[in-house]
Design a protein around this motif. Structure first.
Motif, short mmCIF file in Angstrom:
data_model
loop_
_atom_site.label_atom_id
_atom_site.label_comp_id
_atom_site.label_asym_id
_atom_site.label_seq_id
_atom_site.Cartn_x
_atom_site.Cartn_y
_atom_site.Cartn_z
N SER A 141 0.81 -1.22 0.00
CA SER A 141 0.00 0.00 0.00
C SER A 141 0.84 1.27 0.00
CB SER A 141 -0.94 0.00 1.21
OG SER A 141 -0.19 0.03 2.41
N GLY A 142 2.18 1.11 0.11
CA GLY A 142 3.06 2.26 -0.02
C GLY A 142 3.31 3.10 1.20
N PRO A 143 3.36 2.52 2.42
CA PRO A 143 3.67 3.36 3.59
C PRO A 143 5.09 3.89 3.51
CG PRO A 143 3.81 1.04 4.18
CD PRO A 143 3.24 1.09 2.79
N GLU A 144 5.33 5.05 4.12
CA GLU A 144 6.69 5.59 4.13
C GLU A 144 7.64 4.66 4.89
OE1 GLU A 144 6.55 9.53 5.73
OE2 GLU A 144 5.61 10.37 3.92
N HIS A 145 7.19 4.18 6.02
CA HIS A 145 7.97 3.25 6.83
C HIS A 145 7.09 2.05 7.14
CE1 HIS A 145 9.81 7.22 7.51
NE2 HIS A 145 10.93 6.53 7.45
N VAL A 146 7.57 0.89 6.76
CA VAL A 146 6.78 -0.33 6.93
C VAL A 146 6.96 -0.82 8.36
CG1 VAL A 146 6.38 -2.67 6.13
CG2 VAL A 146 7.06 -0.89 4.49
N GLU A 147 5.87 -0.87 9.09
CA GLU A 147 5.92 -1.26 10.50
C GLU A 147 5.22 -2.58 10.75
OE1 GLU A 147 4.76 2.10 12.87
OE2 GLU A 147 6.48 3.31 12.19
N GLN A 148 5.08 -3.38 9.68
CA GLN A 148 4.58 -4.75 9.78
C GLN A 148 5.73 -5.70 9.54
OE1 GLN A 148 0.80 -4.10 7.10
NE2 GLN A 148 0.89 -6.22 7.75
N PRO A 149 5.88 -6.74 10.33
CA PRO A 149 6.94 -7.73 10.08
C PRO A 149 6.75 -8.43 8.74
CG PRO A 149 6.07 -7.95 12.31
CD PRO A 149 5.14 -7.03 11.57
N THR A 150 7.86 -8.82 8.13
CA THR A 150 7.82 -9.55 6.86
C THR A 150 8.86 -10.66 6.91
OG1 THR A 150 7.14 -7.59 5.60
CG2 THR A 150 8.12 -9.40 4.36
N ALA A 162 31.35 -2.18 11.69
CA ALA A 162 30.19 -1.32 11.98
C ALA A 162 29.27 -1.23 10.78
CB ALA A 162 30.66 0.07 12.40
N TYR A 163 29.84 -1.14 9.60
CA TYR A 163 29.05 -1.04 8.37
C TYR A 163 28.30 -2.33 8.09
CZ TYR A 163 28.13 -0.55 3.33
OH TYR A 163 27.54 -0.51 2.09
N VAL A 164 29.01 -3.44 8.18
CA VAL A 164 28.38 -4.75 7.92
C VAL A 164 27.26 -5.00 8.92
CG1 VAL A 164 28.76 -7.23 7.82
CG2 VAL A 164 30.47 -5.67 6.85
N SER A 165 27.54 -4.75 10.19
CA SER A 165 26.51 -4.93 11.22
C SER A 165 25.33 -4.00 10.97
CB SER A 165 27.12 -4.65 12.60
OG SER A 165 26.15 -4.76 13.61
N GLY A 166 25.62 -2.77 10.53
CA GLY A 166 24.55 -1.81 10.25
C GLY A 166 23.65 -2.27 9.12
N LEU A 167 24.23 -2.87 8.09
CA LEU A 167 23.41 -3.38 6.98
C LEU A 167 22.48 -4.49 7.46
CD1 LEU A 167 25.93 -3.45 3.98
CD2 LEU A 167 24.13 -1.76 4.45
N VAL A 168 22.99 -5.35 8.30
CA VAL A 168 22.13 -6.41 8.84
C VAL A 168 21.03 -5.80 9.71
CG1 VAL A 168 22.05 -8.43 10.36
CG2 VAL A 168 23.92 -8.18 8.70
N ASP A 169 21.38 -4.78 10.48
CA ASP A 169 20.35 -4.08 11.28
C ASP A 169 19.27 -3.49 10.38
OD1 ASP A 169 21.73 -4.64 13.61
OD2 ASP A 169 22.68 -2.66 13.74
N LEU A 170 19.66 -2.96 9.23
CA LEU A 170 18.69 -2.37 8.30
C LEU A 170 17.79 -3.45 7.70
CD1 LEU A 170 21.17 0.14 6.72
CD2 LEU A 170 18.94 0.80 7.63
N VAL A 171 18.34 -4.61 7.42
CA VAL A 171 17.51 -5.72 6.97
C VAL A 171 16.51 -6.10 8.06
CG1 VAL A 171 17.53 -8.19 6.40
CG2 VAL A 171 19.17 -6.65 5.30
N LEU A 172 16.98 -6.15 9.29
CA LEU A 172 16.09 -6.54 10.40
C LEU A 172 14.99 -5.51 10.65
CD1 LEU A 172 18.61 -8.13 12.92
CD2 LEU A 172 17.08 -9.28 11.32
N GLU A 173 15.24 -4.24 10.30
CA GLU A 173 14.15 -3.25 10.38
C GLU A 173 12.97 -3.71 9.53
OE1 GLU A 173 16.44 1.05 11.05
OE2 GLU A 173 15.49 0.59 9.13
N ARG A 174 13.27 -4.24 8.34
CA ARG A 174 12.20 -4.69 7.45
C ARG A 174 11.62 -6.03 7.91
NH1 ARG A 174 11.40 -2.06 2.81
NH2 ARG A 174 9.34 -2.91 3.30
N VAL A 175 12.47 -6.91 8.39
CA VAL A 175 11.99 -8.20 8.89
C VAL A 175 11.06 -7.99 10.08
CG1 VAL A 175 12.69 -10.34 10.04
CG2 VAL A 175 14.00 -9.49 8.07
N ASN A 176 11.44 -7.11 10.99
CA ASN A 176 10.69 -6.92 12.24
C ASN A 176 9.63 -5.84 12.15
OD1 ASN A 176 12.35 -8.85 13.51
ND2 ASN A 176 13.89 -7.30 14.01
#
Length: 411
Positions: free
Chosen positions: A22-31, A356-370
């Motif tokens: 549906s195009g939310p700015e920030h997706v706050e549903q887990p996927t 720090a960069y590698v860990s940050g990228l994983v954190d960014l993925v987890l934002e979308r997962v969670n």
């Protein structure tokens, strides 16, 4: 208003997962994603690859091989091998190691826009392995056509061309220009670079004799103006320049604060930080077309020459790793310019595979997962956190107009 020609299965966001459709700015549903797609620019890996690679990069623009050869000498200087593929192999391996260390079972696929392994191979591999929900990491941190939307258009194009548009869904992480994992390596580099400048230049007046030059890839001014959504109210150079300026200020402020915490530099307390400037590099295209300025070499020659400057830190703020543009335009040309002017110079590090960069990228993925709420997402400037789903009309290619693009609301 949504262009219905770009809707798939009634979704206003092409090929999106249910949470992003549906195009939310920030997706706050887990996927529950099946895999990560690491999307790179690509680069030649031998002399015979150089011109075919440059044809891919400039496809549709009608540039003859003779003109491509003018750019090819940068690659030929390094044996026709761009470092970018090796860097992405290293990043892929580092991501896999970080994911495994956290107990996260998500494979990492890798595909490039302009050279093997191509995105087509990555999407086909995903389909063959039964992966239907992908989250993409593009190896670019900022907002513009070439650094974001062009990747999204390629996702849509490849899904259509491979016939996988109804099989594979793809989202992306947000542009990570101000995520702590991306910013931290630059802070470390500038802090340590200032310390070296002081140690290697007797009596250096940091406030007047040291300049920090934050460098990024220039883009056409018209593209810069269209970067980011209109409603954000950025100036004539759009989100692209605004993001760099904001991050540059954060990097210098934090690096200076950390330098002053070191006992050997306590005497600098109360003195001013070095001067800094956002500069550009690697412009191409006809001379009549306006691109973002000033060029780093022009700035040193025209603005710093004859002044008090004795030392320059060259900071590749726009790059995630030591691309060809870093190795040639900064390590060769800009360093040579600094030497001709009599300046001590140092080019600081890119994130590369910094932990720090590698860990940050994983954190960014987890934002979308969670489905992490916006209010809980780390960001180091007032501009972020940037959008999970790109906004309508964001980052238009002025020369070609809008094409179907995944992970964004249609214009």
């Amino acid at each position: 208003m949504t262009d219905t020609s770009m809707i798939t299965n009634g979704q206003p966001v092409l090929a999106a997962t249910a949470a992003a459709a549906s195009g939310p700015e920030h997706v706050e549903q887990p996927t529950a994603y099946d895999a990560i797609l690491l999307a790179g620019f690509g680069g030649p890996e031998g002399q015979d690859d150089v011109i075919p690679f440059l044809r891919n990069v400039t496809r549709g623009r009608g540039i003859p091989d003779e003109r491509l050869e003018e750019v090819a000498h940068h690659y030929r200087h390094f044996g026709g091998i761009s470092p970018i593929n090796a860097q992405n192999r290293a990043l892929k391996a580092a991501l896999e190691t970080e994911l495994a260390a956290r107990g996260i079972d998500m494979p990492v696929l890798w595909g490039n826009r302009n050279w093997a392994p191509y995105l087509e191979e990555a999407f086909t591999e995903a389909a063959d392995k039964g992966y239907t929900k992908l989250v993409a990491i593009a190896t670019s941190a900022y907002s513009s056509f070439s650094s974001c939307r062009q990747y999204r258009e390629d996702y849509a194009r490849v899904l259509n061309e491979t016939g996988l548009i109804d099989t594979i869904q793809i989202d992306k992480i947000r542009q990570f220009f101000d995520h702590p994992g991306f910013v931290r390596p630059f802070i470390d580099g500038v802090r340590d670079g200032m310390a070296r400048a002081i140690a290697e230049n007797d009596g250096l007046d940091v406030a007047t004799e040291l300049q920090v030059l934050f460098s990024t890839h220039s883009i056409p001014s018209t593209d810069a103006a269209r970067s980011g959504p209109d409603f954000r109210g950025f100036d004539e150079h759009g989100a692209y320049e605004a993001q760099h300026l904001a991050v540059g200020q954060v990097v210098l402020d934090q690096a200076w604060a950390e330098l002053l915490e070191q006992p050997e530099h306590a005497h600098l307390q109360g003195t001013s930080k070095p001067g800094w400037k956002l500069v550009y590099q690697s412009r191409s295209g006809p001379p009549t077309q306006p691109w973002l300025e000033p060029d780093i070499n022009d700035y040193m020659n025209e603005e710093l020459k004859g002044g008090p400057t004795r030392a320059v830190l060259i900071v590749p703020l726009g790059f995630v790793s030591d691309h060809m543009e870093v190795m040639w335009d900064l390590d060769e040309e800009a360093t040579e310019t600094a030497g001709e002017l009599g300046y001590w110079s140092l080019r600081t590090q890119t994130p590369g595979v910094d932990p720090a960069y590698v860990s940050g990228l994983v954190d960014l993925v987890l934002e979308r997962v969670n489905g992490t709420p916006k209010t809980e997402r780390p960001h180091m400037t007032d501009i972020g956190p940037w959008y999970d789903v790109c906004r309508p009309g964001c980052c238009e290619n002025v020369r070609a107009g809008f094409k179907p693009a995944a992970a964004g609301v249609a214009p």
